[in-house]
Design an enzyme around this catalytic site. Structure first.
Site, PDB file in Angstrom:
ATOM      1  N   ASP A 167     -26.307  -5.187  72.100  1.00 31.77           N
ATOM      2  CA  ASP A 167     -24.920  -4.728  72.198  1.00 31.77           C
ATOM      3  C   ASP A 167     -24.252  -4.906  70.838  1.00 31.77           C
ATOM      4  O   ASP A 167     -24.440  -5.917  70.160  1.00 31.77           O
ATOM      5  CB  ASP A 167     -24.177  -5.527  73.277  1.00 31.77           C
ATOM      6  N   ILE A 168     -23.451  -3.916  70.453  1.00 38.37           N
ATOM      7  CA  ILE A 168     -22.806  -3.950  69.137  1.00 38.37           C
ATOM      8  C   ILE A 168     -21.733  -5.040  69.066  1.00 38.37           C
ATOM      9  O   ILE A 168     -21.361  -5.491  67.979  1.00 38.37           O
ATOM     10  CB  ILE A 168     -22.205  -2.551  68.815  1.00 38.37           C
TER      11      ILE A 168
ATOM     12  N   ASN B 265     -21.660  -2.281  85.025  1.00 39.20           N
ATOM     13  CA  ASN B 265     -20.362  -1.749  85.390  1.00 39.20           C
ATOM     14  C   ASN B 265     -20.544  -0.313  85.859  1.00 39.20           C
ATOM     15  O   ASN B 265     -21.310   0.450  85.261  1.00 39.20           O
ATOM     16  CB  ASN B 265     -19.406  -1.808  84.193  1.00 39.20           C
TER      17      ASN B 265
ATOM     18  N   GLU C  25     -17.257   1.456  80.171  1.00 37.46           N
ATOM     19  CA  GLU C  25     -16.787   2.181  78.975  1.00 37.46           C
ATOM     20  C   GLU C  25     -17.710   3.332  78.626  1.00 37.46           C
ATOM     21  O   GLU C  25     -17.257   4.387  78.186  1.00 37.46           O
ATOM     22  CB  GLU C  25     -16.699   1.220  77.782  1.00 37.46           C
ATOM     23  N   VAL C  26     -18.999   3.098  78.749  1.00 38.24           N
ATOM     24  CA  VAL C  26     -19.966   4.115  78.338  1.00 38.24           C
ATOM     25  C   VAL C  26     -20.597   4.715  79.601  1.00 38.24           C
ATOM     26  O   VAL C  26     -21.256   4.003  80.369  1.00 38.24           O
ATOM     27  CB  VAL C  26     -21.058   3.501  77.433  1.00 38.24           C
TER      28      VAL C  26
ATOM     29  N   HIS D  29     -26.322   1.473  82.368  1.00 40.41           N
ATOM     30  CA  HIS D  29     -26.898   0.411  81.546  1.00 40.41           C
ATOM     31  C   HIS D  29     -26.697  -0.925  82.233  1.00 40.41           C
ATOM     32  O   HIS D  29     -25.753  -1.120  83.006  1.00 40.41           O
ATOM     33  CB  HIS D  29     -26.271   0.367  80.151  1.00 40.41           C
TER      34      HIS D  29
ATOM     35  N   HIS E 282     -26.260  -4.948  81.191  1.00 39.72           N
ATOM     36  CA  HIS E 282     -26.070  -5.966  80.155  1.00 39.72           C
ATOM     37  C   HIS E 282     -26.963  -7.149  80.529  1.00 39.72           C
ATOM     38  O   HIS E 282     -26.851  -7.685  81.645  1.00 39.72           O
ATOM     39  CB  HIS E 282     -24.631  -6.468  80.122  1.00 39.72           C
TER      40      HIS E 282
HETATM   41  P1  AMP Z   1     -19.585  -1.085  79.589  1.00 39.08           P
HETATM   42  O1  AMP Z   1     -18.149  -1.511  79.538  1.00 39.08           O
HETATM   43  O2  AMP Z   1     -20.368  -1.785  80.650  1.00 39.08           O
HETATM   44  O3  AMP Z   1     -19.705   0.420  79.642  1.00 39.08           O
HETATM   45  O4  AMP Z   1     -20.232  -1.580  78.236  1.00 39.08           O
HETATM   46  C1  AMP Z   1     -20.455  -0.757  77.122  1.00 39.08           C
HETATM   47  C2  AMP Z   1     -21.013  -1.624  76.019  1.00 39.08           C
HETATM   48  O5  AMP Z   1     -21.534  -0.776  75.013  1.00 39.08           O
HETATM   49  C3  AMP Z   1     -19.991  -2.545  75.338  1.00 39.08           C
HETATM   50  O6  AMP Z   1     -20.380  -3.899  75.533  1.00 39.08           O
HETATM   51  C4  AMP Z   1     -20.047  -2.125  73.859  1.00 39.08           C
HETATM   52  O7  AMP Z   1     -19.959  -3.225  72.989  1.00 39.08           O
HETATM   53  C5  AMP Z   1     -21.405  -1.447  73.780  1.00 39.08           C
HETATM   54  N1  AMP Z   1     -21.564  -0.460  72.709  1.00 39.08           N
HETATM   55  C6  AMP Z   1     -20.730   0.553  72.397  1.00 39.08           C
HETATM   56  N2  AMP Z   1     -21.223   1.275  71.370  1.00 39.08           N
HETATM   57  C7  AMP Z   1     -22.403   0.711  71.031  1.00 39.08           C
HETATM   58  C8  AMP Z   1     -23.408   0.989  70.062  1.00 39.08           C
HETATM   59  N3  AMP Z   1     -23.292   2.000  69.194  1.00 39.08           N
HETATM   60  N4  AMP Z   1     -24.502   0.180  70.007  1.00 39.08           N
HETATM   61  C9  AMP Z   1     -24.638  -0.855  70.867  1.00 39.08           C
HETATM   62  N5  AMP Z   1     -23.734  -1.170  71.804  1.00 39.08           N
HETATM   63  C10 AMP Z   1     -22.629  -0.398  71.890  1.00 39.08           C
END
Ligand code: AMP
Length: 125
Positions: free
Chosen positions: A35-36, A97, A105-106, A110, A112
């Site tokens: 994770d970034i 999530n 968010e994404v 996925h 974590h």
């Molecule tokens: P979620 O809220 O479960 O969708 O988590 C999305 C996660 O993606 C967050 O913890 C971000 O820090 C992570 N994230 C966003 N962009 C990147 C990226 N380019 N590389 C790695 N992790 C990312």
């Protein structure tokens, strides 16, 4: 309601090589990378390579081979990083999530994988 998948999300771009990442594990149907914005000493994202928006979508639409590969890959990552008890570690937490209330968010399914130190309470208010 069927799930729509937006292939402009950041993880789709990582899968296509349009955004850099440093995979720690890859299999036929699964990719894992840090994770970034790590929340724990170990914070890895495990994603399927297929276009699935969230957990429900993945379970409903992915093939048996994709699902088996994904869930086995999560364990392999935990073992590889030394957090799985089977690898002598102290354990780990999995979070996924799914949708608005979860603050996903994404919009690419996925998990974590968090560990390397105590993870604290399960949720916050
Ligand atoms: P979620 O809220 O479960 O969708 O988590 C999305 C996660 O993606 C967050 O913890 C971000 O820090 C992570 N994230 C966003 N962009 C990147 C990226 N380019 N590389 C790695 N992790 C990312």
């Amino acid at each position: 309601m069927p799930y729509a998948y937006d292939d402009q999300n950041v993880f789709a771009k990582i899968l296509r090589g349009e955004i850099p990442s440093t995979p720690v594990f890859e299999s036929a149907h699964t990719l894992a990378f840090p994770d970034i914005t790590p929340q724990k000493k170990v914070h890895i994202l495990v994603i399927p390579k297929g276009p699935y928006r969230c957990y429900d979508h993945f379970v409903q639409a992915a093939s048996d081979a994709e699902q088996l590969d994904f869930f086995r890959s999560v364990t392999k990552v935990a073992e590889q990083l030394g957090v799985a008890e089977s690898a002598g570690g102290q354990g780990f937490r999995l979070i996924t999530n799914s949708g608005a209330d979860s603050h996903q968010e994404v919009p690419h399914f996925h998990v974590h994988l968090l560990g390397g130190e105590p993870c604290g309470p399960l949720t916050c208010k």
